[in-house]
Write a protein that holds these residues in place. Structure first.
Motif: not given
Length: 600
Positions: A255-282
């Protein structure tokens, strides 16, 4: 390597190094203090930081997560950005350090490749080393990476799929070189996160002879193909600022999560990347569902239910699918009718076990589904319902009428081209192919397990889609949910679904016998829509014309009897396909409106 290519590659390396040094790898430049449960471990001339969860238990088996920094980064910088060990108590996290300024990512185009850095071998050593220090859950190794580390994580997926169950990539698409060389002999689930405004590793890809990039949408499609995923992705808005493209092969996800207007970053407003990744793995074992869908648990079995129009009061409309001429039957049949009805009514479409996203089961038949409906309705807290049954779902509807819970108010039923419970019609239903499947089921199931009929199933789906497109009324074309139809119908290609279909056809005769033994409904109105779909078969199979004509006439007479006996309506539709739900949804709504008004 050509000098011009090397120059372009070095320029990119410098940019990535500067961005990492400035904190652009995550948290908008703010570094969170790491926990104390960490140590740097030396493996010959290489090292990694190993971080333990806060409440570490030496006796507990853990999952292992490897997290790869970006170009010019370090174990510490990646740890400060991701902080995985602070999110989840089930993971030990290893933060490796690349040997060179970059990882040997598989493009065969950078410094790490020229110097022969064996980064894949290093990762294997880390997995083995952590396993000697702590208890690890078997088969529970994962990887994640940012920027150039994300490109390396894809290389891990391509070449260490026998050791890594899933990977997540952030801030990178996929190199064109790796996309061509990747074999991925062992399927690996992949989650991609990428900002559409990334100005370092562009979301939209780039063309370069030495280091070209696919776009992120091309990359997710390529990774899905390498995993032998089903052809049609699920498309939906995961949130206001995130669009999701999701593929599956029935076991692994890409799957691909496309962050609208997101830049070159690990985290984004309203999107907790680390938590989302762990949720995906789980949740790799849980299917990604279309919008409006949920899984309802009834006695340990999960049923796919799609609910729309929840804001409306009055009886809930239940849409039950039945067989078409290919003996397919799932909620794809309501890809137009449900959104159309949801403008006025609260509408649920429900898939039996083995269909849609419902659990697989060897115990599948139309009669059993009537029992399941009681539990599903209780879980939905629906007490007043109007049931719409297409084709063979009239068997389920009739059984539900007889055996529904006392607290469920069945205000009426609408049967669309129902199965006819009279001798001649029953003999046709029980003939080919039902009798063939019954006789050959035991031998057929292992053949289906090998995927022998998968291509054949896909070819049927292609033809069906074209036929449905030709039926749609122009005035309602905008309501047609093609993505839902494609995503649900392609589930039929999965081995479990093919075997379910075979079992349902084989057990069809038993369902019909139980159906014929029931008295006609009398205490609730049953309206019947009777199309003349048989005309097509009469024209195409003149050698069977007499039997088919008798079936048509018997069906019309029986349908009229059902409607009259129950004080419902009988509606005969001429020049109408069997798939009335696509061709004439307005006639179905009119029939429902009449039943609802009658029940007031």
């Amino acid at each position: 390597m050509k000098s011009v290519s090397l120059g372009g590659r070095l320029a990119l390396t410098i940019i990535l190094f500067n961005l990492t040094a400035c904190g652009s790898s995550g948290n908008s430049g703010q570094v969170t203090a790491p926990t104390e449960n960490a140590e740097r471990i030396q493996l010959a001339d290489r090292s990694y930081v190993l971080a333990l969860p806060t409440h570490f238990d030496q006796a507990k088996p853990y999952k292992l997560l490897l997290a790869f920094h970006g170009s010019g980064g370090s174990s510490e910088s990646m740890r400060s950005s991701a902080r995985f060990e602070q999110y989840h108590s089930d993971y030990i996290v290893a933060y490796p350090k690349s040997q060179e300024v970059e990882w040997n990512e598989g493009c065969d185009c950078n410094i790490a490749h020229r110097k022969g850095a064996d980064d894949l071998g290093f990762i294997e050593q880390i997995i083995e080393d952590v396993g000697t220090r702590y208890r690890l859950q078997e088969g529970e190794v994962y990887a994640a990476g940012f920027s150039q580390g994300a490109l390396f994580a894809q290389n891990v997926a391509c070449n260490l799929g026998d050791k890594v169950r899933a990977v997540a990539t952030v801030g990178a698409p996929m190199s064109r070189q790796l996309s061509l060389s990747c074999a991925m002999e062992a399927p690996v689930s992949v989650m991609m996160v990428h900002g559409t405004a990334d100005n370092v590793l562009s979301y939209y890809g780039s063309n370069h002879a030495n280091f070209g990039l696919l776009s992120s949408q091309e990359a997710v499609a390529r990774l899905a193909a390498l995993n032998n995923s089903l052809p049609n992705p699920l498309l939906k808005s995961a949130s206001q600022n995130v669009d999701l493209i999701h593929y599956t092969n029935g076991k692994q996800k890409v799957q691909l999560h496309s962050i609208k207007r997101g830049g070159h970053s690990w985290s984004f407003s309203g999107f907790d990347t680390s938590q989302k990744i762990l949720d995906f793995f789980d949740h790799l074992h849980i299917p990604e569902l279309p919008e409006h869908s949920q899984l309802i648990d009834v006695q340990g079995q999960k049923f796919h239910v799609r609910s729309m129009g929840k804001q409306h009061s009055g009886p809930a409309i239940l849409l039950l699918p039945g067989f078409n001429y290919n003996y397919f039957n799932d909620s794809a049949w309501y890809a137009l009718l449900q959104p159309y009805l949801a403008k006025t009514y609260r509408v649920h479409s429900i898939d039996r076990l083995g269909n849609g996203f419902s659990n697989m089961s060897e115990e599948v038949n139309l009669s059993r589904f009537a029992e399941d409906l009681n539990g599903i309705l209780h879980a939905l807290n629906e007490k007043q319902v109007l049931l719409v049954a297409f084709s063979s779902a009239s068997i389920t509807a009739s059984q539900f009428y007889q055996h529904r819970s006392d607290d469920i108010d069945l205000t009426g039923m609408l049967w669309i081209d129902p199965d006819i419970a009279l001798p001649h019609s029953l003999s046709l239903y029980k003939g080919y192919p039902a009798d063939w499947y019954l006789a050959n089921l035991e031998a057929l199931l292992p053949i289906l397990e090998q995927g022998t009929w998968t291509a054949r199933t896909w070819n049927k789906l292609v033809v069906e889609r074209e036929e449905i497109a030709a039926l749609l009324p122009e005035a309602l074309a905008d309501l047609m949910d093609w993505n839902f139809l494609d995503v649900i119908s392609q589930q039929r290609m999965l081995v479990g679904a093919q075997q379910t279909r075979a079992r349902e056809i084989a057990f069809y005769a038993d369902d019909l016998d139980a159906y014929a033994a029931l008295a006609l409904p009398s205490s609730v109105p049953v309206s019947v829509i009777d199309s003349d779909f048989e005309e097509k078969d009469i024209q195409n199979y003149p050698e069977n014309a007499e039997a088919l004509r008798q079936w048509q006439q018997e069906g019309s007479a029986w349908s009229q009897q059902v409607a009259e006996f129950s004080n419902g309506q009988y509606m005969s539709l001429e020049q109408t396909d069997h798939m009335v739900m696509f061709q004439k949804p307005e006639r179905i709504k009119q029939a429902i409106d009449w039943l609802v008004a009658k029940g007031r």
